[in-house]
Design a protein around this motif. Structure first.
Motif, short mmCIF file in Angstrom:
data_model
loop_
_atom_site.label_atom_id
_atom_site.label_comp_id
_atom_site.label_asym_id
_atom_site.label_seq_id
_atom_site.Cartn_x
_atom_site.Cartn_y
_atom_site.Cartn_z
N ALA A 96 0.83 -1.29 -0.02
CA ALA A 96 0.03 -0.07 -0.02
C ALA A 96 0.82 1.26 0.05
CB ALA A 96 -1.00 0.03 1.06
N GLN A 97 1.94 1.42 -0.84
CA GLN A 97 2.55 2.60 -0.94
C GLN A 97 1.90 3.50 -2.31
OE1 GLN A 97 6.49 0.71 -0.72
NE2 GLN A 97 7.11 2.67 0.18
N GLU A 98 1.72 4.62 -2.05
CA GLU A 98 0.98 5.27 -3.35
C GLU A 98 2.22 5.64 -4.05
OE1 GLU A 98 -2.42 7.55 -4.64
OE2 GLU A 98 -2.22 7.10 -2.44
N GLY A 99 2.10 5.51 -5.49
CA GLY A 99 3.02 5.94 -6.45
C GLY A 99 4.17 4.82 -6.74
N ARG A 100 3.87 3.51 -6.01
CA ARG A 100 4.94 2.51 -6.14
C ARG A 100 4.09 1.06 -6.62
NH1 ARG A 100 10.25 3.97 -3.62
NH2 ARG A 100 10.53 2.47 -5.43
N PRO A 101 3.51 1.25 -7.82
CA PRO A 101 2.60 0.08 -8.25
C PRO A 101 3.49 -1.25 -8.30
CG PRO A 101 2.85 1.62 -10.07
CD PRO A 101 3.60 2.12 -8.86
N TYR A 102 4.81 -1.12 -8.59
CA TYR A 102 5.61 -2.43 -8.88
C TYR A 102 5.43 -3.01 -7.62
CZ TYR A 102 9.31 -5.40 -10.25
OH TYR A 102 10.12 -6.37 -10.60
N GLU A 103 6.00 -2.41 -6.42
CA GLU A 103 6.09 -3.10 -5.28
C GLU A 103 4.71 -3.52 -4.37
OE1 GLU A 103 7.55 -0.37 -6.29
OE2 GLU A 103 9.68 -0.46 -6.02
N ASN A 104 3.97 -2.75 -4.91
CA ASN A 104 2.48 -3.05 -4.32
C ASN A 104 2.00 -4.58 -5.07
OD1 ASN A 104 2.34 -0.98 -2.91
ND2 ASN A 104 1.22 0.35 -4.61
N LEU A 105 2.08 -4.33 -6.47
CA LEU A 105 1.89 -5.75 -7.31
C LEU A 105 2.58 -6.75 -6.78
CD1 LEU A 105 1.49 -5.91 -10.92
CD2 LEU A 105 2.97 -7.43 -9.89
N VAL A 106 3.81 -6.84 -6.44
CA VAL A 106 4.71 -7.90 -6.18
C VAL A 106 4.16 -8.27 -4.69
CG1 VAL A 106 7.14 -8.65 -5.41
CG2 VAL A 106 6.50 -7.37 -7.62
N ALA A 107 4.09 -7.44 -3.82
CA ALA A 107 3.68 -7.81 -2.53
C ALA A 107 2.32 -8.43 -2.39
CB ALA A 107 3.13 -6.58 -1.71
N SER A 108 1.40 -8.25 -3.35
CA SER A 108 -0.09 -8.70 -3.44
C SER A 108 0.00 -10.11 -3.87
CB SER A 108 -0.92 -7.86 -4.40
OG SER A 108 -2.36 -8.35 -4.19
N PHE A 109 0.75 -10.27 -4.98
CA PHE A 109 0.76 -11.53 -5.73
C PHE A 109 1.84 -12.63 -5.08
CE2 PHE A 109 -0.62 -9.68 -10.03
CZ PHE A 109 -1.71 -10.08 -9.84
N ASP A 110 2.57 -12.09 -4.02
CA ASP A 110 3.60 -12.96 -3.34
C ASP A 110 2.82 -13.92 -2.55
OD1 ASP A 110 6.42 -13.20 -3.64
OD2 ASP A 110 6.84 -11.26 -2.57
N ARG A 111 1.57 -13.61 -2.14
CA ARG A 111 0.58 -14.62 -1.46
C ARG A 111 -0.02 -15.50 -2.45
NH1 ARG A 111 -3.16 -9.63 0.86
NH2 ARG A 111 -2.76 -9.28 -1.33
N TRP A 112 0.23 -16.72 -2.22
CA TRP A 112 -0.21 -17.70 -3.31
C TRP A 112 -1.84 -17.74 -3.50
CZ3 TRP A 112 -3.74 -21.51 -2.46
CH2 TRP A 112 -3.87 -21.84 -1.02
N TYR A 113 -2.62 -17.70 -2.46
CA TYR A 113 -3.70 -17.72 -2.53
C TYR A 113 -4.52 -16.30 -3.53
CZ TYR A 113 -3.40 -14.88 1.46
OH TYR A 113 -3.22 -13.70 2.57
N VAL A 114 -3.76 -15.26 -3.44
CA VAL A 114 -4.10 -14.17 -4.23
C VAL A 114 -3.76 -14.40 -5.55
CG1 VAL A 114 -3.56 -11.69 -4.65
CG2 VAL A 114 -3.95 -12.38 -2.29
N SER A 115 -2.78 -14.84 -5.86
CA SER A 115 -2.30 -15.39 -7.38
C SER A 115 -3.11 -16.26 -7.89
CB SER A 115 -0.96 -16.13 -7.50
OG SER A 115 0.03 -14.99 -7.25
N ALA A 116 -3.69 -17.29 -7.17
CA ALA A 116 -4.44 -18.37 -7.58
C ALA A 116 -5.89 -17.83 -7.80
CB ALA A 116 -4.77 -19.40 -6.51
N PHE A 117 -6.45 -16.92 -7.01
CA PHE A 117 -7.88 -16.28 -7.41
C PHE A 117 -7.80 -15.46 -8.63
CE2 PHE A 117 -10.55 -12.48 -6.50
CZ PHE A 117 -11.79 -12.91 -6.69
N TYR A 118 -6.64 -14.90 -8.62
CA TYR A 118 -6.28 -13.95 -9.95
C TYR A 118 -6.16 -14.84 -11.16
CZ TYR A 118 -4.49 -10.40 -12.94
OH TYR A 118 -3.77 -9.45 -13.96
N ILE A 119 -5.51 -15.93 -11.09
CA ILE A 119 -5.57 -16.90 -12.03
C ILE A 119 -6.70 -17.34 -12.66
CG2 ILE A 119 -4.54 -18.97 -13.14
CD1 ILE A 119 -1.85 -18.38 -11.49
#
Lengths: 234, 250
Positions: free
Chosen positions: A151-174
């Motif tokens: 949740a850092q404003e203006g740092r979409p790359y870091e936010n994206l990696v932090a979110s997808f690092d959780r496997w269940y989030v990635s699974a839901f996304y896929i």
């Protein structure tokens, strides 16, 4: 003697289009194509994540400055958000109303059951609901950052990696992207039919294009969580 | 051939119906499906039972009167009308489910008979051309290109049996309506009412309680006359054209 002709003022155009099943489907087709065009651009931009944090964050910053100095900062972004929001709402409302009507038009089911239509066609309604819920979560995660672990404003790359690092989030996304592929597979071709672009000569090309778009979007979007989980993006 | 039939029996429009099982014996594979039902009905009459009610007329596959859902498919396993479906397409010992067309716009009258007058009202709203009466016009007065004549004829083949509505998961009449709209809209004789025809017929179709099209393609698969699915795209094109042109006339 003159023949009697109808002289009464016809009902308003927009009203009669929205009331008719054919017109309402046309609204669904146009809004669906707007969202599809956005998704292609969205996917291409997001694939910049594979070129590192600097380039991806720069792209995220650029989106806010598109059109300057003619447009004010973020005006383009908000115009796109407004167009997409209107599209999602119209698409969903039309789908809901048409589905209600369709179910009412076939009140008694056949005793002899057999699958009707292809899998992609049969899953349009619930697939659409899943995609709607996904959009809500996706905006909360990566746009408003409400549920993002970084949740850092203006740092979409870091936010994206932090979110997808959780496997269940990635699974839901896929899973959501697979649903998207199925939705586009039937939806694009169906939109072409609804807008009258279908013809015996063009049918194969339209089906090919629908499958191509579905595969492109699904693979392109899935590459991102896969990249994060395999450590290619970190 | 010996068959087990499970047929929808319903005495009146209001009465609850049920699938009822009958055993039929001595069926020839050269019989049509309707002749097989005639055979059953003769036995039912002899035993004092009520015969199975079903619609039929020409039995040549050209009138559109007959129609029932056989094993979940409108007009059964072949691309033809029920009267032209022969028992050779079934095997000895088969169990065959026979049901009426199912759609809100086609209420069951009795057994396998449904009320298809909704189609008549759709036709009445625009399935005609307005021409001055009098002596027949000279045949060559209005030239029609061969390709256009063929396209119109392909759609004029629709016999209004209702298989498209029965097959559609949404009970939609889009294939029927598009066959009628395209048939007349592509011809010069239909041109003066091109816009109002499609708008009025779509409105009438909606008013009858038919569902919308989700492009499943079930209708075109079931159609005994082979009206193509692309007809619906053609009608959508005519509809949008009429809307853009302000709704009325050409």
């Amino acid at each position: 003697m003159a023949l009697a002709t109808r002289t009464a003022r016809p009902p308003s155009l927009i009203g009669s289009v929205w009331r008719s099943t054919v017109g309402k489907k046309a609204v669904m087709a146009v809004t669906g194509l707007i969202m599809l065009a956005y998704l292609v651009a969205h996917m291409m931009g997001n694939l910049k994540v594979f070129f590192g944090a600097g380039e991806f964050n720069h792209y995220g910053h650029w989106i806010r400055t598109v059109g300057e100095p003619f447009l004010h900062r973020e005006w383009f972004l908000w115009a796109a958000r407004a167009a997409l929001s209107v599209s999602v709402v119209l698409h969903g409302v039309a789908a809901y109303q048409l589905s209600r009507r369709d179910l009412a038009a076939r009140p008694a089911k056949y005793a002899h059951k057999r699958p009707r239509a292809s899998y992609a066609t049969r899953t349009m309604r619930w697939g659409g609901v899943i995609l709607g819920l996904f959009i809500v979560w996706h905006v909360l995660d990566l746009t408003t950052l409400t549920v993002n672990p970084n949740a850092q404003e203006g740092r979409p790359y870091e936010n994206l990696v932090a979110s997808f690092d959780r496997w269940y989030v990635s699974a839901f996304y896929i899973a959501a992207m697979l649903a998207l592929g199925l939705h586009v597979r039937h939806g694009f071709w169906s939109a072409a039919q609804t807008l009258g672009a279908g013809s015996p000569r063009r049918d194969r090309a339209l089906k090919f294009l629908a499958n191509g778009l579905a595969a492109l979007l699904t693979c392109g979007f899935i590459a991102i969580p896969v990249g994060v989980l395999t450590g290619v993006v970190s | 051939m010996n068959l087990t039939l499970r047929i929808w029996r319903q005495r009146t429009p209001e009465a609850p119906g049920a699938m009822t099982t009958y055993e039929v014996t001595g069926i020839s594979e050269d019989m049509s499906f309707l002749e097989m039902l005639d055979h059953l009905n003769e036995e039912l009459i002899l035993s004092g039972d009520e015969p199975v009610a079903f619609d039929h007329d020409c039995r040549e596959g050209i009138c559109g009167a007959c129609g029932m859902v056989i094993n979940g498919r409108a007009h059964g396993p072949e691309r033809t009308t029920t009267c032209q479906l022969h028992m050779r397409h079934f095997r000895d010992g088969d169990t065959i489910d026979v049901e009426p067309w199912r759609a809100a716009a086609f209420p069951v009258v009795k057994d396998l008979v449904v009320d298809r007058s909704a189609f008549d009202r759709v036709i009445g709203s625009g399935g005609y051309v307005s021409v001055p009466t009098g002596s027949a016009p000279e045949a060559h007065a209005t030239p029609v290109p061969k390709a256009v004549a063929d396209l119109a004829f392909e759609h004029a083949e629709c016999i209004g049996c209702g298989a498209c509505v029965a097959a559609c998961p949404n009970g939609s009449a889009m294939l029927f309506t598009s066959a009628k709209v395209v048939h007349l809209n592509v011809l010069p004789q239909g041109a003066p009412e091109r816009g109002s025809r499609v708008l009025d017929m779509v409105a009438a179709m909606d008013d009858e309680g038919f569902g919308g099209c989700t492009n499943t393609g079930e209708c075109a698969t079931a159609c005994p006359k082979g009206i193509p699915l692309q007809s619906i795209a053609h009608m959508n094109r005519e509809y949008l054209r009429a809307v853009v042109k302000g709704g009325r006339g050409r």
